[in-house]
Design a protein around this motif. Structure first.
Motif, short mmCIF file in Angstrom:
data_model
loop_
_atom_site.label_atom_id
_atom_site.label_comp_id
_atom_site.label_asym_id
_atom_site.label_seq_id
_atom_site.Cartn_x
_atom_site.Cartn_y
_atom_site.Cartn_z
N ALA A 1 0.83 -1.20 0.00
CA ALA A 1 0.00 0.00 0.00
C ALA A 1 0.87 1.25 0.00
O ALA A 1 1.84 1.35 0.76
N ASP A 2 0.53 2.22 -0.82
CA ASP A 2 1.22 3.51 -0.87
C ASP A 2 0.69 4.38 0.26
O ASP A 2 -0.44 4.85 0.21
N THR A 3 1.52 4.59 1.26
CA THR A 3 1.06 5.30 2.45
C THR A 3 1.31 6.81 2.38
O THR A 3 1.11 7.51 3.36
N SER A 4 1.73 7.29 1.23
CA SER A 4 2.05 8.73 1.12
C SER A 4 0.80 9.59 1.32
O SER A 4 0.92 10.77 1.68
N GLY A 5 -0.36 9.02 1.10
CA GLY A 5 -1.59 9.79 1.28
C GLY A 5 -2.16 9.73 2.69
O GLY A 5 -3.20 10.34 2.96
N TYR A 6 -1.49 9.03 3.60
CA TYR A 6 -1.95 8.97 4.98
C TYR A 6 -1.89 10.34 5.63
O TYR A 6 -0.99 11.14 5.35
N ASN A 7 -2.83 10.61 6.54
CA ASN A 7 -2.72 11.82 7.35
C ASN A 7 -1.71 11.57 8.47
O ASN A 7 -1.16 10.46 8.61
N SER A 8 -1.44 12.58 9.28
CA SER A 8 -0.39 12.46 10.31
C SER A 8 -0.73 11.38 11.33
O SER A 8 0.17 10.68 11.84
N LEU A 9 -2.02 11.20 11.65
CA LEU A 9 -2.42 10.19 12.62
C LEU A 9 -2.15 8.79 12.06
O LEU A 9 -1.62 7.92 12.77
N GLN A 10 -2.48 8.57 10.81
CA GLN A 10 -2.25 7.26 10.20
C GLN A 10 -0.76 6.97 10.08
O GLN A 10 -0.32 5.83 10.29
#
Length: 431
Positions: A361-370
């Motif tokens: 999974a590409d996690t670059s789009g996660y917010n700071s909490l994720q």
């Protein structure tokens, strides 16, 4: 006579809280959990039935979005059958023995193995042969029963921690506590500032299990904790008593009247700036839509230096297949889809309280909490699933739920509470 000899108080016991069924929203919604499946029977090959426990609006919308994408890609239809979360767990045993949906929500670890070993769920080894490259070995292990076969496809994961609002802490000059003594000092300061130090809710029966878990593995370590959950340690031991004695010290710092409050209400106290902290899973973000960037957390503070903060509670949610699905090929196709990063990221975009389990999974789009959730899980030396997932469901639903609630209601009655829990553990694990 102990309090375990009588039926629990109406507020005590998660499994006593049966709620009205919630009809599935979105795709081909079907009322009634047990109504969709057709074990071994004829069914339209263009439809896959889907048993869903995500009854709160945010996760319900998130899984609906993922399943709509599957419909578009596969040409199959998905009939979603949603039931209130606690009621789903209450009735899962009868559901699996009746006519379950083709694909159904459940949890990794002990609770997955419990039903797999009873022959109540379908073997997913064929699906895993296609998707195993997308998962770390620990996730495969958490999806594998004692027969060496896999029975669950992991979908999302989330850590438990102590959550707080950044803006409130910055305004008041609070700092993250590293030890239990620092947590108590901070809580005392919060109380003098007019805040509830620790938001708390126990009406649904399970949130307090998270507090017990944190205290137990911080005090006694990961190995003792998992052995206690497996019935290999004694509930009347000095180590368990120390857990409850420590909790008793902390209870006055918790929000009062917890047995009459649901977790969402406690989360609102944090959201509204009335409480300073809340020990919960990162799904708390559901209550902070549009304000997620003001939400932060820290792993539970150190209590015993021998164990530090080496263990993190990070439950894995996923999906199983019915023992004899009405549409086996459609079920496997849906489960393979749910293992893919695209499906998981569709979900985590809509529900920022969880992270994807796929290692692709590409996690670059996660917010700071994720991003922090992913980091905390990655750095943990040990991962637990949660009390009612790590132990025999009979013990969790009765002895643990009623015992913890009894303690919260009357912490001075600890002797009889621990005796009741120990007696029931002996019956369940050695009977």
């Amino acid at each position: 006579m102990t309090r375990f000899s009588a039926p629990p108080h109406p507020l005590l016991g998660r499994r006593a809280l049966l709620r009205a069924m919630v009809a599935g929203a979105g795709i081909a919604a079907v009322p009634g959990l047990a109504a969709c499946g057709s074990e071994g029977g004829a069914a339209a090959t263009d439809t896959v039935s889907f048993g869903n426990n995500a009854s709160d609006q945010v996760p319900k919308d998130a899984i609906t979005a993922a399943l709509k994408a599957f419909e578009g890609e596969s040409g199959l239809k998905v009939a979603i059958n949603t039931k209130q979360h606690e009621q789903y767990q209450e009735q899962i045993n009868n559901y699996l023995q009746g006519k379950p949906d083709d694909v159904l929500a459940w949890f990794a670890g002990y609770r997955m193995r419990f039903f797999a070993e009873k022959g109540l769920t379908g073997d997913l080894s064929e699906v895993w042969s296609k998707v195993s490259g997308g998962y770390e070995p620990a996730l495969k292990e958490a999806s594998t029963a004692t027969d060496g076969k896999q029975y669950l496809i992991p979908f999302t994961q989330y850590p438990w921690g102590v959550f707080y609002r950044k803006s409130v802490w910055q305004q008041r000059g609070y700092e993250v506590p590293k030890t239990l003594d620092e947590l108590v000092s901070l809580s005392t300061r919060m109380k003098s500032d007019g805040l509830v130090p620790i938001a708390f809710a126990q009406k649904q029966g399970w949130p307090g299990m998270g507090t017990f878990d944190q205290l137990n593995f911080r005090i006694n370590g990961y190995r003792f904790h998992v052995d206690l959950m497996a019935g290999k340690e004694h509930w009347q031991s000095p180590k368990v008593r120390e857990v409850f004695d420590t909790w008793k010290r902390l209870l006055p710092l918790h929000q009062e009247n917890a047995l009459g409050r649901e977790w969402q209400e406690a989360a609102q106290a944090l959201q509204q700036g009335k409480a300073g902290m809340y020990l919960l899973g990162s799904f708390i973000a559901q209550q902070f839509k549009g304000e997620e960037e003001d939400l932060d957390f820290f792993p539970y503070p150190e209590i015993n230096p021998e164990h530090g903060q080496d263990t993190v509670e990070a439950p894995i949610d996923g999906y199983m297949m019915a023992r004899k699905p009405a549409n086996p090929e459609g079920a496997k196709k849906l489960l393979e889809y749910l293992s893919a990063p695209a499906a998981q990221l569709l979900y985590t975009k809509a529900d920022s309280g969880v992270i994807a389990t796929s290692n692709k999974a590409d996690t670059s789009g996660y917010n700071s909490l994720q991003k922090k959730a992913a980091q905390v899980i990655k750095e943990a030396a040990h991962i637990t699933q949660f009390l009612d997932r790590d132990t025999d469901p009979r013990f969790a639903s009765d002895a643990a739920t009623n015992g913890l609630n009894a303690f919260i209601q009357n912490p001075d009655d600890l002797d009889s509470i621990l005796k009741g829990m120990a007696d029931q553990a002996k019956t369940i694990f050695t009977g």
